[in-house]
Design a protein around this motif. Structure first.
Motif, short mmCIF file in Angstrom:
data_model
loop_
_atom_site.label_atom_id
_atom_site.label_comp_id
_atom_site.label_asym_id
_atom_site.label_seq_id
_atom_site.Cartn_x
_atom_site.Cartn_y
_atom_site.Cartn_z
N LEU A 247 0.84 -1.18 0.00
CA LEU A 247 0.00 0.00 0.00
C LEU A 247 0.88 1.24 0.00
N SER A 248 0.41 2.27 -0.66
CA SER A 248 1.13 3.54 -0.59
C SER A 248 0.98 4.13 0.81
N GLU A 249 1.75 5.17 1.06
CA GLU A 249 1.76 5.74 2.41
C GLU A 249 0.38 6.19 2.86
N TRP A 250 -0.33 6.92 2.00
CA TRP A 250 -1.61 7.46 2.44
C TRP A 250 -2.71 6.41 2.39
N GLU A 251 -2.57 5.38 1.58
CA GLU A 251 -3.50 4.25 1.66
C GLU A 251 -3.37 3.56 3.00
N ALA A 252 -2.14 3.32 3.44
CA ALA A 252 -1.93 2.71 4.75
C ALA A 252 -2.42 3.62 5.87
N ALA A 253 -2.22 4.95 5.72
CA ALA A 253 -2.71 5.88 6.73
C ALA A 253 -4.23 5.85 6.82
N ALA A 254 -4.91 5.78 5.67
CA ALA A 254 -6.37 5.68 5.69
C ALA A 254 -6.82 4.37 6.33
N TYR A 255 -6.09 3.31 6.08
CA TYR A 255 -6.38 2.01 6.67
C TYR A 255 -6.31 2.10 8.19
N LEU A 256 -5.25 2.74 8.71
CA LEU A 256 -5.09 2.88 10.15
C LEU A 256 -6.10 3.87 10.74
N ALA A 257 -6.46 4.90 9.95
CA ALA A 257 -7.47 5.84 10.43
C ALA A 257 -8.82 5.14 10.65
N PHE A 258 -9.14 4.20 9.76
CA PHE A 258 -10.37 3.43 9.97
C PHE A 258 -10.30 2.65 11.28
N ASP A 259 -9.13 2.10 11.59
CA ASP A 259 -8.98 1.36 12.84
C ASP A 259 -9.24 2.27 14.04
N VAL A 260 -8.75 3.52 13.98
CA VAL A 260 -8.99 4.46 15.08
C VAL A 260 -10.48 4.74 15.23
N LEU A 261 -11.14 4.98 14.11
CA LEU A 261 -12.59 5.29 14.17
C LEU A 261 -13.39 4.08 14.63
N GLN A 262 -13.00 2.89 14.18
CA GLN A 262 -13.73 1.68 14.60
C GLN A 262 -13.56 1.43 16.10
#
Length: 413
Positions: A115-130
């Motif tokens: 994953l690119s940097e910001w794809e991975a960041a979005a992935y982790l952001a979902f984890d924070v929101l979940q």
């Protein structure tokens, strides 16, 4: 039209070829129109692009599956093991959303992909929101699992840039701020559990400070580790390149030695034929050209057999100005009807760098110039420029240039 750039940067990879600690860094070929002039607006040399962090999808998917099973186990133990009431359906829905995203990512992307940097960041952001949604349903910051806000931030600080980590840190602290006073009751025995306001504020401070500390500290340590890894990789590449150059130099010396005897025989035969054939013969000019080319081959083999590592750096002509070395490389490749222009320009007050007259450099530049002379229509220009940080040799011609199919394969062995 051919436009070739040889960029010589201040590195120690070919110290034997450049006493001033410069190395032959890159050779590019491209149509002239795609390469601007040296006015600084666009670079004609392919620089090493800044590395963008990439994370293996498999790593994030595995971490999320662990989190999903841990969350599911905690919810089921509280509901059915302790018998405490909580909004089970909503909690299971939040966990299911995370599982669906995991399955979607696994099927849409190859597991070994990155994953690119910001794809991975979005992935982790979902984890924070979940996680924030689950904590809202189960007591907010009073839930001991609120410390899991540090997880995605830690992962980001380890592998992503400071900008992505800062974004996730702000998101985690914002979610913690909302959950401090907006949440459903903490699941507990009959009568419930109510935490003092100051204690809740202390929990919020702990999460915020922990997030910022881990983001800054781990990001700094990880960046230092990446710098050390990059330095080690650069050293390994330099050593591998030096070994390849040594092997090529040994092969060239062996070839020069083996070809010396048959070439000497050809030279003797050519001289005998030149003496025997009258000047008025139709073959006299051909024999003369043959002898001259044999002499040229002998000179080339003599240079190939000369090892730059064994050369005495104290010799008066062991090193020369870069423009003189370029002129020596171009001397053999001048052709009738083609104008060969050479211009040397300093971009600042620094003196023109010195370069060793090594066979590698002479033949490398000579091959590039020879290619331009062969395909030029009328003019070939060799522009030498330098500043305090780098030196550049640009070879341009007015020929047709490479076809797109050839350009895509330039640089391949």
């Amino acid at each position: 039209m051919l436009f070739v750039v040889v960029d010589l940067e201040f590195h120690s990879e070919l110290a034997a070829s450049f006493p001033t600690d410069k190395r032959c860094w890159m050779v590019h070929t491209e149509d002239r129109e795609t390469w601007p002039s040296a006015d600084g607006k666009k670079s004609g040399v392919s620089r090493g692009r800044q590395n963008t962090a990439q994370v293996r999808l498999r790593t994030l998917v595995l971490i999320r599956w662990i989190a999903i099973f841990g969350q599911l186990a905690a919810i089921l133990i509280v509901e059915f093991g302790f018998g405490w009431v909580l909004p089970l359906n909503a909690a299971l829905a939040a966990i299911a959303a995370s599982a669906v995203l995991n399955l979607t990512m696994a099927f849409r992307h190859p597991m070994r992909g990155r994953l690119s940097e910001w794809e991975a960041a979005a992935y982790l952001a979902f984890d924070v929101l979940q996680l924030a949604a689950l904590l809202y349903l189960t007591g907010g910051l009073g839930n001991p699992f609120a410390l899991l806000f540090l997880g995605p931030v830690t992962v980001s600080a380890t592998v992503l840039s400071r900008a992505a980590t800062a974004m996730l840190s702000v998101l985690a602290i914002s979610c913690a701020s909302v959950l401090a006073f907006n949440h459903l009751p903490l699941p507990w025995a009959e009568g419930g559990l109510y935490l003092p306001v100051f204690y809740v504020v202390g929990l919020w401070v702990a999460v915020a400070v922990g997030t910022l500390f881990l983001a800054g500290y781990i990001s700094s340590v990880a960046a230092e580790g990446r710098r050390m890894s990059d330095a080690l990789t650069a050293i390994q590449l330099a050593l591998a390149r030096e070994q390849q150059l040594s092997a090529v130099g040994g092969l060239a010396a062996a070839a020069a030695h083996e070809l010396g005897s048959p070439l000497a025989t050809i030279a003797v035969t050519a001289k005998e034929l030149e003496r025997e054939i009258p000047d008025v013969s139709e073959f006299s000019e051909d024999v003369r050209i043959l002898r001259l080319e044999v002499d040229r081959c002998r000179d080339i083999l003599a240079e190939l057999g000369r090892s730059p590592k064994l050369a005495d750096s104290a010799e008066p002509f062991a090193t020369a100005l870069l423009s003189d070395v370029a002129a020596a490389a171009a001397a053999r490749h001048r052709a009738d009807g083609i104008t060969l222009e050479m211009v040397a320009t300093g971009l600042d007050e620094s003196p023109e760098p010195l370069a060793a007259r090594s066979p590698e450099l002479l033949h490398g530049l000579g091959n590039v110039i020879q290619n331009s002379v062969q395909f030029a229509t009328a003019c070939v220009s060799v522009d030498i420029s330098w500043d305090e940080r780098e030196a550049r040799v640009e070879v341009r011609d007015d020929g047709p240039g490479f076809s797109p199919a050839v350009l895509d394969r330039i640089g391949e062995p």
